[in-house]
Design an enzyme around this catalytic site. Structure first.
Site, short mmCIF file in Angstrom:
data_model
loop_
_atom_site.label_atom_id
_atom_site.label_comp_id
_atom_site.label_asym_id
_atom_site.label_seq_id
_atom_site.Cartn_x
_atom_site.Cartn_y
_atom_site.Cartn_z
N GLY A 40 36.27 34.25 40.68
CA GLY A 40 35.67 34.00 39.36
C GLY A 40 34.38 34.71 39.15
O GLY A 40 33.35 34.23 39.55
N THR A 41 34.33 35.93 38.61
CA THR A 41 33.17 36.81 38.58
C THR A 41 33.10 37.55 37.27
O THR A 41 34.12 37.85 36.67
CB THR A 41 33.29 37.84 39.75
OG1 THR A 41 33.37 37.12 40.97
CG2 THR A 41 32.11 38.78 39.79
N VAL A 42 31.87 37.87 36.81
CA VAL A 42 31.71 38.75 35.65
C VAL A 42 30.91 39.97 36.07
O VAL A 42 30.07 39.92 36.96
CB VAL A 42 30.99 38.04 34.48
CG1 VAL A 42 31.88 36.95 33.89
CG2 VAL A 42 29.64 37.47 34.90
N MET A 97 35.71 43.29 38.95
CA MET A 97 35.59 41.90 39.39
C MET A 97 36.86 41.46 40.10
O MET A 97 37.89 42.09 40.01
CB MET A 97 35.34 41.01 38.18
CG MET A 97 34.11 41.38 37.39
SD MET A 97 34.09 40.54 35.79
CE MET A 97 35.07 41.66 34.80
N ARG A 107 38.91 43.03 36.88
CA ARG A 107 38.53 43.38 35.52
C ARG A 107 37.26 44.22 35.61
O ARG A 107 36.23 43.74 36.07
CB ARG A 107 38.28 42.12 34.69
CG ARG A 107 39.48 41.16 34.67
CD ARG A 107 39.14 39.87 33.94
NE ARG A 107 38.05 39.16 34.58
CZ ARG A 107 37.25 38.29 33.97
NH1 ARG A 107 37.43 38.04 32.69
NH2 ARG A 107 36.29 37.67 34.63
#
Length: 526
Positions: free
Chosen positions: A343-345, A426, A498
């Site tokens: 779970g990363t941006v 990501m 992403r």
């Protein structure tokens, strides 16, 4: 190269922000248009992402950044350490769970924003955080990919029991809210927390009112995090590490991040012929090089203040040559080498003066630990889950220690030192694999940023198992199987990362950006 995806690269000269959520990209662009520089825009975007993409990051997460400024590349490690009370004896049954208080480490993102801004920012800090506060206070409609991740988060959280998990539902699934595209979500508590961070330059989070609230909730619900852990947290300016590939140099943050895995793979591939992008032989070599890079990263990457991490030896030409020689025509199970004998941006930002930022931020595993401090909107990360429980391992669990970290910002220059620009992908342990594929797509195969991101991806998941996107094609999948790879074709592309890219033309200053078609993202520019 043509793909089934339809986005085109974006060109501009005055400024550009690329990230996985359009509203956050627009927040960064707004700050640029108000006279801010690339760092101001990056911090504004990062803060906004905690509001408009909480499925992947939050105020209670970590941050790493690479900043091109004043003719050189600067690195910031804003990851937090484990609580002083976290010992092997604190683990029930000797196991480290994925959710709850035990995997929670000190959040580094708020101080990371403040430190980036303090060194390089131009506008007042409160002005930079104002768009994020606006989104939290006034609300915003969910975008499609965000809504899908939010639904998964709600389903997962409904299975968890314990007082520490109750405030999560109040924050992210309040009565009457449905996680669907177009549904409006707001959080007055999140807005108030961001305002406190803005007015105190993050001090309220580490030694003020917010620190006291975190400490009180931990004590009341069985957590180990204390005010002293927060007060003792500091970011660290670090020297980026690099590997050359085909006349370019890829840069990463040094350990405790896993960027070393990408550099090891690129160093190995720099001595191999990769004749075509969608070529069976090329893909086999890329996969085997990546496996060797991961084997070493998982063996050696740790907090360098607690263990000797032999970065220079691992990246030496002699070592990469020895690792390269291990690659044969068939798939193999990788093992680490000895250099002494995921779970990363993500966001990229650039301004017209040449300052560029590569920044990545995460709570890990979607919403992180599932622990939200009541009345604050602070969802805490579960980065501690990446500690190793093997006695004597460099990344062994211990108090006051940074764990192996999956999130990694990337930056590309030419061998003469000319900056090309920031990039990142990501997605947990997909990240170094995405970095390698993006660098190859641009440097080796001549793709523009959008093409490089849209191209079909693969990822190694362990042993001889690789997952490939269905766009890669059945013929290539069968050919890789013939080389001993255990190939799984995935129809859902969410596991393949992403990414975002911004390249800068050194002669004209023209910026060219791409944003991941697998996400809701956008390149915002003017």
């Amino acid at each position: 190269m043509q793909t089934s995806l339809s986005r085109q690269p974006v060109y501009a000269r005055q400024g550009m922000v690329a990230t996985s959520q359009p509203l956050a990209a627009q927040a960064g662009l707004f700050i640029l248009q108000q006279g801010g520089n690339a760092v101001d825009a990056a911090v504004a975007t990062a803060a906004a992402l905690t509001v408009v993409e909480p499925t992947s990051n939050g105020i209670g997460g970590d941050l790493f950044a690479l900043v091109w400024a004043d003719g050189q590349l600067h690195g910031l490690n804003a990851s937090g350490r484990s609580p002083a009370l976290l010992t092997r004896g604190a683990l029930p049954g000797g196991e480290l769970p994925t959710h709850g208080w035990l995997p929670v480490t000190v959040p580094g993102a708020p101080r990371g924003w403040a430190d980036l801004h303090g060194r390089f920012g131009r506008l007042p800090f409160a002005q930079v955080l104002a768009p994020a506060i606006h989104y939290a206070e006034r609300g915003y409609p969910l975008s499609p990919v965000l809504a899908d991740g939010w639904q998964r988060g709600i389903r997962a959280h409904q299975q968890r029991q314990g007082a520490e998990f109750a405030p999560w539902l109040d924050t992210f699934a309040p009565d009457g809210f449905h996680a669907r595209a177009g549904e409006v979500w707001a959080s007055a508590a999140h807005a108030r927390t961001l305002d406190l961070i803005a007015r105190s330059h993050a001090e309220a989070f580490y030694e003020g009112e917010l620190a006291a609230q975190i400490d009180a909730f931990a004590r009341a619900t069985g957590g180990l995090l204390r005010a002293e852990d927060l007060a003792g947290h500091r970011s660290e300016w670090v020297t980026p590490i690099s590997a050359a590939y085909q006349g370019h140099v890829a840069w990463e943050i040094p350990p405790n991040g896993q960027g070393l895995a990408a550099l090891l793979a690129l160093g190995i591939l720099d001595g191999l012929d990769l004749p075509g992008h969608l070529d069976e032989h090329s893909l086999h070599l890329q996969i085997e090089a990546m496996k060797l890079g991961f084997a070493d990263a998982k063996r050696y990457v740790a907090d360098p203040h607690h263990a000797d991490v032999p970065v220079e030896a691992l990246l030496s030409p002699a070592y990469t040559a020895a690792r390269r020689a291990l690659i044969g025509p068939q798939a193999r199970d990788p093992e680490p080498g000895d250099p002494h004998s995921h779970g990363t941006v993500y966001l990229a930002a650039a301004d017209q003066e040449g300052q560029m930022v590569s920044l990545i931020q995460s709570n890990y595993m979607g919403f992180g630990s599932g622990v939200v401090v009541p009345g604050t909107g602070i969802g805490l990360q579960n980065r501690g889950h990446n500690f190793n429980l093997e006695a004597g391992h460099p990344n062994e669990i211990a108090p006051g220690k940074r764990p192996y970290h999956t999130i990694i910002p990337g930056f590309l220059t030419r061998v003469d030192g000319t900056p090309v620009g920031p990039f990142g992908v990501m997605g947990g342990f997909m990240q170094p694999q995405g970095h390698v594929q993006v660098v190859l797509n641009t440097v080796r195969y001549g793709m523009n940023p959008q093409q490089a991101l849209d191209a079909p991806r693969w990822q190694w998941t362990g042993g001889k198992v690789i997952e490939v996107e269905h766009e890669l094609g059945s013929a290539l999948a069968r050919a890789l199987q013939g080389r001993g790879h255990q190939v799984k074709v995935e129809l859902n592309s969410t596991a393949f990362g992403r990414g975002q890219i911004i390249w800068r033309d050194p002669l004209t200053g023209v910026l060219c950006g791409g944003s991941e078609s697998r996400a809701d993202g956008q390149v915002a520019a003017f």
